[in-house]
Design a protein around this motif. Structure first.
Motif, PDB file in Angstrom:
ATOM      1  N   VAL A   1      58.124 -73.282  96.128  1.00  0.00           N
ATOM      2  CA  VAL A   1      57.427 -72.485  95.117  1.00  0.00           C
ATOM      3  C   VAL A   1      58.286 -71.320  94.646  1.00  0.00           C
ATOM      4  N   ASP A   2      59.276 -70.923  95.460  1.00  0.00           N
ATOM      5  CA  ASP A   2      60.136 -69.816  95.050  1.00  0.00           C
ATOM      6  C   ASP A   2      60.897 -70.169  93.767  1.00  0.00           C
ATOM      7  N   LEU A   3      61.424 -71.386  93.698  1.00  0.00           N
ATOM      8  CA  LEU A   3      62.153 -71.793  92.501  1.00  0.00           C
ATOM      9  C   LEU A   3      61.192 -71.981  91.330  1.00  0.00           C
ATOM     10  N   ALA A   4      60.001 -72.480  91.594  1.00  0.00           N
ATOM     11  CA  ALA A   4      59.014 -72.663  90.529  1.00  0.00           C
ATOM     12  C   ALA A   4      58.660 -71.314  89.904  1.00  0.00           C
ATOM     13  N   LYS A   5      58.486 -70.281  90.727  1.00  0.00           N
ATOM     14  CA  LYS A   5      58.173 -68.942  90.205  1.00  0.00           C
ATOM     15  C   LYS A   5      59.358 -68.373  89.429  1.00  0.00           C
ATOM     16  N   GLN A   6      60.568 -68.624  89.939  1.00  0.00           N
ATOM     17  CA  GLN A   6      61.769 -68.172  89.242  1.00  0.00           C
ATOM     18  C   GLN A   6      61.892 -68.866  87.888  1.00  0.00           C
ATOM     19  N   LEU A   7      61.632 -70.170  87.861  1.00  0.00           N
ATOM     20  CA  LEU A   7      61.737 -70.929  86.620  1.00  0.00           C
ATOM     21  C   LEU A   7      60.731 -70.438  85.585  1.00  0.00           C
ATOM     22  N   THR A   8      59.482 -70.235  85.991  1.00  0.00           N
ATOM     23  CA  THR A   8      58.457 -69.802  85.033  1.00  0.00           C
ATOM     24  C   THR A   8      58.771 -68.420  84.472  1.00  0.00           C
ATOM     25  N   ALA A   9      59.246 -67.517  85.324  1.00  0.00           N
ATOM     26  CA  ALA A   9      59.580 -66.165  84.855  1.00  0.00           C
ATOM     27  C   ALA A   9      60.725 -66.208  83.849  1.00  0.00           C
ATOM     28  N   MET A  10      61.756 -67.007  84.150  1.00  0.00           N
ATOM     29  CA  MET A  10      62.903 -67.099  83.251  1.00  0.00           C
ATOM     30  C   MET A  10      62.538 -67.821  81.959  1.00  0.00           C
ATOM     31  N   LEU A  11      61.681 -68.824  82.065  1.00  0.00           N
ATOM     32  CA  LEU A  11      61.279 -69.579  80.877  1.00  0.00           C
ATOM     33  C   LEU A  11      60.478 -68.689  79.927  1.00  0.00           C
ATOM     34  N   GLN A  12      59.684 -67.805  80.486  1.00  0.00           N
ATOM     35  CA  GLN A  12      58.945 -66.855  79.659  1.00  0.00           C
ATOM     36  C   GLN A  12      59.910 -65.993  78.845  1.00  0.00           C
ATOM     37  N   GLY A  13      61.091 -65.753  79.399  1.00  0.00           N
ATOM     38  CA  GLY A  13      62.063 -64.900  78.728  1.00  0.00           C
ATOM     39  C   GLY A  13      62.749 -65.545  77.530  1.00  0.00           C
ATOM     40  N   VAL A  14      62.658 -66.896  77.414  1.00  0.00           N
ATOM     41  CA  VAL A  14      63.346 -67.572  76.299  1.00  0.00           C
ATOM     42  C   VAL A  14      62.388 -68.240  75.325  1.00  0.00           C
ATOM     43  N   ILE A  15      61.091 -68.183  75.596  1.00  0.00           N
ATOM     44  CA  ILE A  15      60.127 -68.877  74.730  1.00  0.00           C
ATOM     45  C   ILE A  15      60.233 -68.402  73.280  1.00  0.00           C
ATOM     46  N   TRP A  16      60.515 -67.127  73.101  1.00  0.00           N
ATOM     47  CA  TRP A  16      60.605 -66.580  71.745  1.00  0.00           C
ATOM     48  C   TRP A  16      61.637 -67.315  70.887  1.00  0.00           C
ATOM     49  N   SER A  17      62.687 -67.848  71.543  1.00  0.00           N
ATOM     50  CA  SER A  17      63.772 -68.495  70.793  1.00  0.00           C
ATOM     51  C   SER A  17      63.589 -70.010  70.675  1.00  0.00           C
ATOM     52  N   CYS A  18      62.482 -70.522  71.213  1.00  0.00           N
ATOM     53  CA  CYS A  18      62.226 -71.973  71.189  1.00  0.00           C
ATOM     54  C   CYS A  18      61.181 -72.312  70.135  1.00  0.00           C
ATOM     55  N   GLY A  19      61.394 -73.434  69.457  1.00  0.00           N
ATOM     56  CA  GLY A  19      60.349 -73.932  68.579  1.00  0.00           C
ATOM     57  C   GLY A  19      59.303 -74.682  69.375  1.00  0.00           C
ATOM     58  N   SER A  20      59.785 -75.504  70.332  1.00  0.00           N
ATOM     59  CA  SER A  20      58.913 -76.296  71.200  1.00  0.00           C
ATOM     60  C   SER A  20      59.568 -76.436  72.565  1.00  0.00           C
ATOM     61  N   ILE A  21      58.721 -76.589  73.594  1.00  0.00           N
ATOM     62  CA  ILE A  21      59.202 -76.832  74.952  1.00  0.00           C
ATOM     63  C   ILE A  21      58.454 -78.039  75.501  1.00  0.00           C
ATOM     64  N   ARG A  22      59.197 -78.985  76.059  1.00  0.00           N
ATOM     65  CA  ARG A  22      58.596 -80.162  76.698  1.00  0.00           C
ATOM     66  C   ARG A  22      59.019 -80.175  78.155  1.00  0.00           C
ATOM     67  N   VAL A  23      58.053 -80.218  79.065  1.00  0.00           N
ATOM     68  CA  VAL A  23      58.311 -80.170  80.502  1.00  0.00           C
ATOM     69  C   VAL A  23      57.965 -81.515  81.131  1.00  0.00           C
ATOM     70  N   SER A  24      58.884 -82.026  81.965  1.00  0.00           N
ATOM     71  CA  SER A  24      58.637 -83.274  82.698  1.00  0.00           C
ATOM     72  C   SER A  24      58.917 -83.070  84.176  1.00  0.00           C
TER      73      SER A  24
END
Length: 413
Positions: free
Chosen positions: A260-283
């Motif tokens: 879960v440590d990496l999952a929390k790190q990923l979500t926090a970092m992903l929040q930081g780049v959403i502004w520059s994305c048109g769409s995000i697809r997660v698998s």
């Protein structure tokens, strides 16, 4: 029960049999894949067979281990011994106490168990009529079967083993393996191995001429497959706002541990780049722990920019490779990284610092080549950067083509 066999195209008849044309006494027109039931290994075989022009002319066999209960603790055994132990336990206790569930057969009903003697016999008996047989195997459990086929019918088969078999490489006509499998020979690795264990760490010798070294894993995501996927997924993915940022989450391994440590790190970092994305697809992959997936889903399930694949067919993976503008991939998956790095599109990696041993060496090699960058959460995903794409599949196929004439053989045209 018959092995999977795709329909063969019509063969032109001529006065001179094809196997005697152009000075060659053997034309390879068919292939057998020896798999282990794991997509990562079998996709490498299928990708190579496709690259050699035999995609419609191959059969698939599998080497399968007993599963369930105590069997999950016996994977370190040679597969033949593992099956004997499982048979003994089953005779004594049935599917209870030691073996909690019956062996899984889902998805395998149309695939024969790989039998070296039967395959070698078939190659020998059909040689004059159908020419030599290409055998492509991948994974530790397939080594004994593939090498036995070569030993039983050496004049009738060309055997390619994908992933390093560790010892006795002369059992195969060709070995295709990533460079990081030879990490134990590097000075840095030797410093990590106690002197009394070095003789047990393989490989112990540098690669010889019939070993083909790749950067990553072979796969099916060649240009033809991506063009097809782009067409199939056009209506769903082409209309998405750009840039399309694809996030592939794998699962922890013994050499790349996380939770879960990496999952929390990923979500926090992903929040930081959403502004520059048109769409995000997660698998997520089959190896993704449920607790990791839940954290990511709970964070982004209500975000209109983010779509999270629910795991149901159809799998959008090939469509994502075709339509993505950039990728974020967890460091544990050599296969997913190899596929993404073959597209020439920006690839970001998260968790590389958690990798150890040869997998840390793999991550370092990717960064040194400039094909990946560590993900920081401060990126502008609309910024495009490029690199020479990995071309392992085509290079491996070319090496096979060049080796065949040494046997007096060639691939069918």
């Amino acid at each position: 029960m018959r092995p999977i066999r795709l329909p063969e195209p019509a063969i032109k008849l001529s006065e001179t049999p094809e196997i005697f044309e152009s000075g060659f006494y053997g034309v390879i027109k068919r292939a057998i894949i020896i798999g282990n039931g794991f997509a990562g290994a079998e996709n490498q075989c299928i990708g190579l067979v496709r690259a050699l022009g035999l995609s419609g002319r191959h059969s698939i066999y599998r080497v399968t281990r007993p599963r369930g209960g105590i069997n999950e603790w016996l994977h370190w055994l040679p597969i033949s011994l593992h099956k004997k132990v499982d048979y003994f336990i089953t005779q004594l206790f049935g599917y209870s106490q030691f073996q909690l569930v019956a062996p899984e057969t889902s998805g395998l009903s149309q695939v024969l168990e790989a039998d070296a003697r039967q395959i070698a016999k078939m190659a020998y008996q059909t040689f004059e009529r159908e020419g030599p047989l290409l055998v492509v195997a991948s994974g530790r459990d397939t080594i004994s079967v593939a090498s036995s086929i070569k030993w039983l019918a050496p004049e009738n088969v060309f055997v390619v083993q994908i992933q390093h078999p560790r010892t006795h490489l002369n059992r195969f006509d060709m070995v295709i393996t990533p460079c990081h499998d030879y990490y134990p020979l590097t000075p840095h690795a030797q410093e990590q191995i106690p002197w009394f264990l070095r003789r047990w760490i393989t490989p112990r010798e540098p690669p010889d001429q019939h070993v083909v070294l790749t950067v990553g894993a072979l796969h099916q995501a060649d240009s033809a497959a991506l063009r097809s996927a782009a067409s199939v997924w056009h209506d769903e993915l082409a209309v998405l706002p750009k840039p399309l940022f694809v996030v592939n989450v794998g699962g922890p391994t013994s050499n790349c541990t996380y939770g879960v440590d990496l999952a929390k790190q990923l979500t926090a970092m992903l929040q930081g780049v959403i502004w520059s994305c048109g769409s995000i697809r997660v698998s997520f992959s089959r190896r993704t722990p449920e607790k990791v997936a839940k954290i990511i889903v709970s964070e982004f399930s209500n975000n209109p920019k983010v779509f999270i694949w629910n795991g149901e067919d159809p799998n959008p993976h090939m469509g994502h490779l075709a339509w993505a503008d950039a990728f974020l991939i967890t460091a544990d998956s050599v296969s997913m990284l190899s596929e993404a790095c073959s597209t020439g599109k920006p690839v970001y990696v998260i968790g590389a610092e958690r990798c150890t041993w040869k997998f840390a060496y793999f991550q370092k090699s990717l960064q040194e080549r400039g094909v990946v960058r560590p993900f920081t959460g401060k990126e502008d995903i609309s910024e495009n950067w490029s690199y020479p794409p990995l071309n392992d599949l085509a290079e491996a196929a070319n090496r096979v083509k060049k080796a065949l004439p040494e046997r007096g053989w060639r691939l069918c045209s």
